[in-house]
Design a protein around this motif. Structure first.
Motif, PDB file in Angstrom:
ATOM      1  N   GLY A 188      -9.498  11.456  -7.731  1.00 45.65           N
ATOM      2  CA  GLY A 188     -10.077  11.685  -9.046  1.00 45.65           C
ATOM      3  C   GLY A 188      -9.211  11.188 -10.187  1.00 45.65           C
ATOM      4  O   GLY A 188      -9.671  11.104 -11.328  1.00 45.65           O
ATOM      5  N   SER A 189      -7.945  10.852  -9.901  1.00 43.90           N
ATOM      6  CA  SER A 189      -7.055  10.362 -10.959  1.00 43.90           C
ATOM      7  C   SER A 189      -7.253   8.879 -11.261  1.00 43.90           C
ATOM      8  O   SER A 189      -6.793   8.395 -12.295  1.00 43.90           O
ATOM      9  CB  SER A 189      -5.596  10.593 -10.554  1.00 43.90           C
ATOM     10  N   ILE A 190      -7.932   8.156 -10.357  1.00 44.25           N
ATOM     11  CA  ILE A 190      -8.111   6.721 -10.563  1.00 44.25           C
ATOM     12  C   ILE A 190      -8.918   6.475 -11.838  1.00 44.25           C
ATOM     13  O   ILE A 190      -9.947   7.105 -12.081  1.00 44.25           O
ATOM     14  CB  ILE A 190      -8.815   6.069  -9.358  1.00 44.25           C
ATOM     15  N   GLY A 191      -8.422   5.549 -12.651  1.00 38.93           N
ATOM     16  CA  GLY A 191      -9.054   5.267 -13.935  1.00 38.93           C
ATOM     17  C   GLY A 191      -8.434   6.037 -15.085  1.00 38.93           C
ATOM     18  O   GLY A 191      -8.866   5.899 -16.222  1.00 38.93           O
ATOM     19  N   SER A 192      -7.380   6.814 -14.787  1.00 39.86           N
ATOM     20  CA  SER A 192      -6.744   7.618 -15.834  1.00 39.86           C
ATOM     21  C   SER A 192      -5.252   7.341 -15.886  1.00 39.86           C
ATOM     22  O   SER A 192      -4.704   6.583 -15.079  1.00 39.86           O
ATOM     23  CB  SER A 192      -6.983   9.108 -15.564  1.00 39.86           C
ATOM     24  N   ALA A 193      -4.590   7.957 -16.860  1.00 40.27           N
ATOM     25  CA  ALA A 193      -3.129   7.919 -16.947  1.00 40.27           C
ATOM     26  C   ALA A 193      -2.633   9.250 -16.398  1.00 40.27           C
ATOM     27  O   ALA A 193      -2.724  10.279 -17.078  1.00 40.27           O
ATOM     28  CB  ALA A 193      -2.682   7.722 -18.388  1.00 40.27           C
ATOM     29  N   ALA A 194      -2.141   9.269 -15.151  1.00 36.93           N
ATOM     30  CA  ALA A 194      -1.870  10.537 -14.479  1.00 36.93           C
ATOM     31  C   ALA A 194      -0.562  10.587 -13.707  1.00 36.93           C
ATOM     32  O   ALA A 194      -0.087  11.672 -13.394  1.00 36.93           O
ATOM     33  CB  ALA A 194      -3.020  10.862 -13.522  1.00 36.93           C
ATOM     34  N   SER A 195       0.046   9.456 -13.382  1.00 34.03           N
ATOM     35  CA  SER A 195       1.194   9.447 -12.477  1.00 34.03           C
ATOM     36  C   SER A 195       2.512   9.544 -13.233  1.00 34.03           C
ATOM     37  O   SER A 195       2.553   9.610 -14.457  1.00 34.03           O
ATOM     38  CB  SER A 195       1.179   8.171 -11.629  1.00 34.03           C
ATOM     39  N   HIS A 196       3.612   9.519 -12.479  1.00 32.76           N
ATOM     40  CA  HIS A 196       4.955   9.462 -13.074  1.00 32.76           C
ATOM     41  C   HIS A 196       5.379   8.032 -13.360  1.00 32.76           C
ATOM     42  O   HIS A 196       6.537   7.788 -13.665  1.00 32.76           O
ATOM     43  CB  HIS A 196       5.971  10.108 -12.133  1.00 32.76           C
ATOM     44  N   GLY A 197       4.465   7.103 -13.258  1.00 25.47           N
ATOM     45  CA  GLY A 197       4.781   5.700 -13.535  1.00 25.47           C
ATOM     46  C   GLY A 197       4.295   4.757 -12.461  1.00 25.47           C
ATOM     47  O   GLY A 197       4.134   3.557 -12.705  1.00 25.47           O
ATOM     48  N   CYS A 198       4.080   5.280 -11.242  1.00 29.14           N
ATOM     49  CA  CYS A 198       3.557   4.427 -10.172  1.00 29.14           C
ATOM     50  C   CYS A 198       2.114   4.033 -10.447  1.00 29.14           C
ATOM     51  O   CYS A 198       1.420   4.653 -11.251  1.00 29.14           O
ATOM     52  CB  CYS A 198       3.635   5.158  -8.831  1.00 29.14           C
ATOM     53  N   ILE A 199       1.665   2.996  -9.759  1.00 26.40           N
ATOM     54  CA  ILE A 199       0.284   2.533  -9.852  1.00 26.40           C
ATOM     55  C   ILE A 199      -0.472   3.078  -8.646  1.00 26.40           C
ATOM     56  O   ILE A 199      -0.148   2.747  -7.505  1.00 26.40           O
ATOM     57  CB  ILE A 199       0.206   0.995  -9.872  1.00 26.40           C
ATOM     58  N   ARG A 200      -1.459   3.919  -8.886  1.00 24.52           N
ATOM     59  CA  ARG A 200      -2.242   4.514  -7.806  1.00 24.52           C
ATOM     60  C   ARG A 200      -3.537   3.726  -7.593  1.00 24.52           C
ATOM     61  O   ARG A 200      -4.140   3.240  -8.551  1.00 24.52           O
ATOM     62  CB  ARG A 200      -2.614   5.960  -8.139  1.00 24.52           C
ATOM     63  N   MET A 201      -3.967   3.672  -6.343  1.00 23.05           N
ATOM     64  CA  MET A 201      -5.233   3.043  -5.988  1.00 23.05           C
ATOM     65  C   MET A 201      -5.986   3.947  -5.023  1.00 23.05           C
ATOM     66  O   MET A 201      -5.388   4.799  -4.360  1.00 23.05           O
ATOM     67  CB  MET A 201      -4.989   1.678  -5.321  1.00 23.05           C
ATOM     68  N   PHE A 202      -7.313   3.744  -4.936  1.00 23.93           N
ATOM     69  CA  PHE A 202      -8.049   4.397  -3.871  1.00 23.93           C
ATOM     70  C   PHE A 202      -7.460   3.943  -2.536  1.00 23.93           C
ATOM     71  O   PHE A 202      -7.083   2.772  -2.373  1.00 23.93           O
ATOM     72  CB  PHE A 202      -9.531   4.002  -3.915  1.00 23.93           C
ATOM     73  N   ASN A 203      -7.390   4.846  -1.570  1.00 20.87           N
ATOM     74  CA  ASN A 203      -6.847   4.485  -0.261  1.00 20.87           C
ATOM     75  C   ASN A 203      -7.600   3.312   0.360  1.00 20.87           C
ATOM     76  O   ASN A 203      -6.998   2.437   0.986  1.00 20.87           O
ATOM     77  CB  ASN A 203      -6.882   5.696   0.666  1.00 20.87           C
ATOM     78  N   ARG A 204      -8.906   3.300   0.190  1.00 19.43           N
ATOM     79  CA  ARG A 204      -9.708   2.209   0.735  1.00 19.43           C
ATOM     80  C   ARG A 204      -9.315   0.867   0.119  1.00 19.43           C
ATOM     81  O   ARG A 204      -9.233  -0.146   0.802  1.00 19.43           O
ATOM     82  CB  ARG A 204     -11.185   2.507   0.468  1.00 19.43           C
ATOM     83  N   ASP A 205      -9.055   0.877  -1.181  1.00 20.62           N
ATOM     84  CA  ASP A 205      -8.687  -0.360  -1.875  1.00 20.62           C
ATOM     85  C   ASP A 205      -7.276  -0.817  -1.544  1.00 20.62           C
ATOM     86  O   ASP A 205      -7.001  -2.004  -1.373  1.00 20.62           O
ATOM     87  CB  ASP A 205      -8.816  -0.168  -3.385  1.00 20.62           C
ATOM     88  N   VAL A 206      -6.334   0.148  -1.471  1.00 18.67           N
ATOM     89  CA  VAL A 206      -4.943  -0.237  -1.269  1.00 18.67           C
ATOM     90  C   VAL A 206      -4.723  -0.834   0.118  1.00 18.67           C
ATOM     91  O   VAL A 206      -3.819  -1.659   0.319  1.00 18.67           O
ATOM     92  CB  VAL A 206      -4.008   0.975  -1.514  1.00 18.67           C
ATOM     93  N   LYS A 207      -5.562  -0.452   1.085  1.00 23.92           N
ATOM     94  CA  LYS A 207      -5.471  -1.071   2.411  1.00 23.92           C
ATOM     95  C   LYS A 207      -5.775  -2.561   2.334  1.00 23.92           C
ATOM     96  O   LYS A 207      -5.126  -3.383   2.998  1.00 23.92           O
ATOM     97  CB  LYS A 207      -6.445  -0.398   3.378  1.00 23.92           C
ATOM     98  N   VAL A 208      -6.768  -2.914   1.531  1.00 24.68           N
ATOM     99  CA  VAL A 208      -7.131  -4.324   1.377  1.00 24.68           C
ATOM    100  C   VAL A 208      -6.014  -5.078   0.666  1.00 24.68           C
ATOM    101  O   VAL A 208      -5.577  -6.145   1.110  1.00 24.68           O
ATOM    102  CB  VAL A 208      -8.447  -4.465   0.590  1.00 24.68           C
ATOM    103  N   LEU A 209      -5.534  -4.524  -0.446  1.00 25.12           N
ATOM    104  CA  LEU A 209      -4.470  -5.184  -1.206  1.00 25.12           C
ATOM    105  C   LEU A 209      -3.229  -5.386  -0.354  1.00 25.12           C
ATOM    106  O   LEU A 209      -2.576  -6.432  -0.431  1.00 25.12           O
ATOM    107  CB  LEU A 209      -4.134  -4.360  -2.446  1.00 25.12           C
ATOM    108  N   TYR A 210      -2.888  -4.395   0.451  1.00 29.73           N
ATOM    109  CA  TYR A 210      -1.691  -4.446   1.290  1.00 29.73           C
ATOM    110  C   TYR A 210      -1.686  -5.701   2.166  1.00 29.73           C
ATOM    111  O   TYR A 210      -0.634  -6.322   2.372  1.00 29.73           O
ATOM    112  CB  TYR A 210      -1.640  -3.185   2.154  1.00 29.73           C
ATOM    113  N   ASP A 211      -2.854  -6.071   2.670  1.00 30.85           N
ATOM    114  CA  ASP A 211      -2.952  -7.244   3.540  1.00 30.85           C
ATOM    115  C   ASP A 211      -2.963  -8.550   2.746  1.00 30.85           C
ATOM    116  O   ASP A 211      -2.752  -9.621   3.317  1.00 30.85           O
ATOM    117  CB  ASP A 211      -4.217  -7.158   4.397  1.00 30.85           C
TER     118      ASP A 211
END
Length: 311
Positions: free
Chosen positions: A201-224
């Motif tokens: 639910g944090s995706i699309g907002s300013a919520a972290s300590h500075g890291c860039i968060r992604m949906f797990n489904r999306d980050v799997k694609v980017l990782y490859d």
């Protein structure tokens, strides 16, 4: 032999001290912590995860109180009301399942969803542009936009590091706050990375300590799609940077990054604005000092700051 043993002992103590110091810094700079259950306790629970919870409940209209990072009575009632509305058991306890329910509720009010319909990797050289204003990551192939993902960035008090970085490590299945993938950036003043999240639910907002968060489904694609060495540029708002001492080769920090930006703005090429006073920045300084008739050294001093309009 005696002096050699003493030297080795002192060296080991120094290494241990630096390791412990770095570990303490990392605790402050990285928010990728294991998910904890939240509930009404005595004493009251506090933390950034509660700040996030209150923000999401407020966005959904359940929480009316102050966002204070404290799991108080108002937060407890808001959680129970959300659970009741969502058809969940009214426990007032926040577990991973509730974060997922919050994300689904927020997504119904938004166009932000996991969108990795494109599975084929870019054929050209990959780089990433993260726009903090739009909360969006654009994957570039040979400099051309190839695909975009929604992201979460650092909150106002812990902004994401603005600059030009590189991915220096990749890892899978770290779990907890890292989600399913982790890609570390070479920011010299802390640990920052691109990773998945157990708080979608944090995706699309300013919520972290500075890291860039992604949906797990999306980050799997980017990782490859990316490799160690892939360049990552982050743009967005940042805190004011002050330079309160002369800058020299091998210095690192946000002040060096500002200096690099100013050199580039005046037509000199310091290389990547990565907060490192390295070879490219030294070449830019040589040219800068030669053109402006300054002292023939590589130091950023008061004369340099004056010409570059650095307050």
């Amino acid at each position: 032999m005696y002096f050699i043993k003493i030297f080795i002992l002192v060296l080991l103590i120094l290494i241990l001290f630096m390791t412990n110091t770095l570990a303490e810094e990392n605790k402050e700079l990285c928010d990728c912590k294991p998910l904890r259950n939240l509930s009404l306790h005595n004493p009251l629970m506090e933390g950034d995860d509660i700040w996030e919870l209150q923000q999401q409940l407020k966005d959904l209209g359940f929480y009316k109180g102050e966002i204070n990072s404290i799991y108080d009575w108002q937060t407890y009632l808001a959680v129970r009301n959300f659970q009741y509305t969502s058809g969940l058991k009214e426990t007032g306890i926040v577990k991973e399942e509730l974060w997922v329910e919050l994300a689904e509720a927020l997504n119904k009010r938004s166009t932000i969803t996991a969108t990795n319909k494109r599975s084929q990797a870019p054929e050209g050289k990959v780089s990433l542009l993260i726009n903090g204003y739009k909360r969006q990551m654009t994957v570039l192939s040979d400099g051309e936009a190839y695909y975009s993902f929604p992201v979460a960035i650092g909150k106002a008090s812990t902004k994401s590091p603005i600059g030009e970085w590189a991915i220096i490590a990749k890892d899978k299945d770290w779990g907890g706050g890292f989600g399913v993938r982790w890609m570390r950036l070479n920011v010299p003043w802390g640990i920052y990375g691109i990773h998945g999240t157990n708080k979608p639910g944090s995706i699309g907002s300013a919520a972290s300590h500075g890291c860039i968060r992604m949906f797990n489904r999306d980050v799997k694609v980017l990782y490859d799609w990316v490799e160690v060495g892939t360049r990552v540029k982050i743009i967005g708002r940042r805190d004011k940077i002050e330079i309160n001492h002369d800058l020299k080769p091998r210095n690192v920090g946000a002040d060096v990054l500002l200096f690099q930006e100013k050199l580039r703005g005046y037509g000199f090429n310091p290389g990547y604005t990565d907060g490192r006073f390295g070879g490219d920045t030294k070449k830019a300084m040589e040219e800068f000092k030669y053109i402006y008739g300054l002292k023939d050294d590589l130091e950023g001093d008061q004369n340099s700051f004056y010409i570059l309009n650095i307050q």
